[in-house]
Every structure is written in structure tokens, then in C-alpha cells.
Design a protein around this motif. Structure first.
Motif, PDB file in Angstrom:
ATOM      1  N   GLN A  85      46.184  38.171  53.300  1.00 40.36           N
ATOM      2  CA  GLN A  85      46.877  37.221  54.178  1.00 40.36           C
ATOM      3  C   GLN A  85      46.392  35.807  53.906  1.00 40.36           C
ATOM      4  O   GLN A  85      47.187  34.866  53.861  1.00 40.36           O
ATOM      5  N   ASP A  86      45.089  35.631  53.723  1.00 38.86           N
ATOM      6  CA  ASP A  86      44.524  34.318  53.430  1.00 38.86           C
ATOM      7  C   ASP A  86      45.143  33.740  52.163  1.00 38.86           C
ATOM      8  O   ASP A  86      45.534  32.573  52.136  1.00 38.86           O
ATOM      9  N   THR A 102      47.426  30.453  52.196  1.00 39.63           N
ATOM     10  CA  THR A 102      46.919  29.333  51.400  1.00 39.63           C
ATOM     11  C   THR A 102      47.958  28.894  50.373  1.00 39.63           C
ATOM     12  O   THR A 102      48.191  27.690  50.192  1.00 39.63           O
ATOM     13  N   ASN A 103      48.597  29.840  49.705  1.00 37.96           N
ATOM     14  CA  ASN A 103      49.638  29.500  48.722  1.00 37.96           C
ATOM     15  C   ASN A 103      50.807  28.781  49.385  1.00 37.96           C
ATOM     16  O   ASN A 103      51.335  27.806  48.837  1.00 37.96           O
ATOM     17  N   ALA A 104      51.221  29.239  50.567  1.00 31.02           N
ATOM     18  CA  ALA A 104      52.323  28.587  51.284  1.00 31.02           C
ATOM     19  C   ALA A 104      51.929  27.177  51.722  1.00 31.02           C
ATOM     20  O   ALA A 104      52.728  26.235  51.612  1.00 31.02           O
ATOM     21  N   ALA A 105      50.705  27.018  52.208  1.00 31.56           N
ATOM     22  CA  ALA A 105      50.230  25.690  52.626  1.00 31.56           C
ATOM     23  C   ALA A 105      50.166  24.741  51.432  1.00 31.56           C
ATOM     24  O   ALA A 105      50.551  23.569  51.536  1.00 31.56           O
ATOM     25  N   CYS A 154      52.316  21.260  50.873  1.00 34.72           N
ATOM     26  CA  CYS A 154      51.691  19.974  50.524  1.00 34.72           C
ATOM     27  C   CYS A 154      52.314  19.399  49.263  1.00 34.72           C
ATOM     28  O   CYS A 154      52.583  18.191  49.187  1.00 34.72           O
ATOM     29  N   ASP A 155      52.533  20.248  48.264  1.00 36.74           N
ATOM     30  CA  ASP A 155      53.154  19.788  47.018  1.00 36.74           C
ATOM     31  C   ASP A 155      54.565  19.254  47.266  1.00 36.74           C
ATOM     32  O   ASP A 155      54.945  18.214  46.711  1.00 36.74           O
ATOM     33  N   ALA A 156      55.327  19.957  48.097  1.00 34.60           N
ATOM     34  CA  ALA A 156      56.683  19.510  48.409  1.00 34.60           C
ATOM     35  C   ALA A 156      56.661  18.177  49.158  1.00 34.60           C
ATOM     36  O   ALA A 156      57.467  17.284  48.866  1.00 34.60           O
TER      37      ALA A 156
END
Length: 138
Positions: free
Chosen positions: A9-10, A14-17, A21-23
Motif C-alpha cells: 500500500q505504501d 507513494t507512486n500516486a503522490a 506532484c509531477d503532473a
């Protein structure tokens, strides 16, 4: 939730966050005025509409973080460790309280920002653009 599932889950969160941020960074680079210094109202309207949605989703995250942190403290599959920024051990309740208080302020600020993004979007709702008669090609 077993420990291994928490690790998975982490990684997913983390990948979604990181992608969010990149977007946001990409949008900032495209819409910050360094290109043509022009931002027509229909484009701004779209940006503001998406900003409202983004702020609402961020507030959903901010609202959940304190509850998630508190739930971890009582979870039977993990032991929470904690230390102050200076490295001194402390009770997890202390840092969760500090984070919760700070996030309550963030929640209010995001809710207010969403309201004002909506007002800005409504203000330019009827605006459009077209070429000037002198710049129309024959």
C-alpha cells in the motif's frame, strides 16, 4: 492489514503522490506565463475547474491522514516507533497530535482555496476570445 500489505500500500500511495506532484509541476511549467504570457479565459476556466477538483481530492487525503495515523497506533500487526526531530524517543500520540493539528489548518486552507478557485472560475465564465479583424487572414 498484514505488514506486507502495508508495504505494498505504501508503494502504491507513494507512486500516486509522486505522479500527482509531477503532473502539478508540468501544469505549472505550462501555465506559468513563461510561454506566451497569454492565458485566454476558456483555458483559465478549464485550469480553475481542474484546480477545484484537485483541491477537493487533496482535502479528502488531508482529512484521512490523521485517522489513518491513529488507526495504525492500535493495529495488532505493527508496532509504531517514534522520535522527535532531534532523535529523542517520544510517544506516537505526540507526533500524531502535532500532525493532526497542522492538517486541520491545511484542511481549512484547502477548503477556502477551493471556494475562491470556484469564484474565480465563475467570474470568467462568459469570457471568450476571437481574432481581431486586422489579424484575420484573407
Amino acid at each position: 492489514m498484514p505488514y506486507d500489505a502495508l508495504i505494498t500500500q505504501d508503494e502504491t500511495i507513494t507512486n500516486a503522490a509522486n505522479a500527482a506532484c509531477d503532473a502539478a509541476q508540468q501544469l505549472a511549467r505550462l501555465a506559468n506565463g513563461n510561454r506566451s504570457h497569454l492565458l485566454p479565459a476558456p483555458t483559465a476556466y478549464t485550469i480553475l475547474g481542474n484546480l477545484k477538483v484537485l483541491l477537493g481530492h487533496l482535502n479528502e487525503v488531508v482529512d484521512f491522514v490523521p485517522r489513518g495515523l491513529n488507526a495504525c497506533r492500535d493495529h495488532p500487526d505493527i508496532t509504531i516507533t517514534d522520535a522527535s526531530p532531534s532523535g529523542v524517543p517520544r510517544k506516537p500520540e505526540t507526533s500524531v497530535k502535532i500532525a493532526s493539528d497542522a492538517l486541520a489548518v491545511v484542511y481549512s486552507a484547502l477548503a477556502r482555496a477551493l471556494k475562491y478557485a470556484e469564484l474565480a472560475q465563475q467570474a470568467i465564465n462568459g469570457q471568450g476570445y476571437e481574432p481581431c479583424p486586422s489579424s484575420k487572414s484573407a
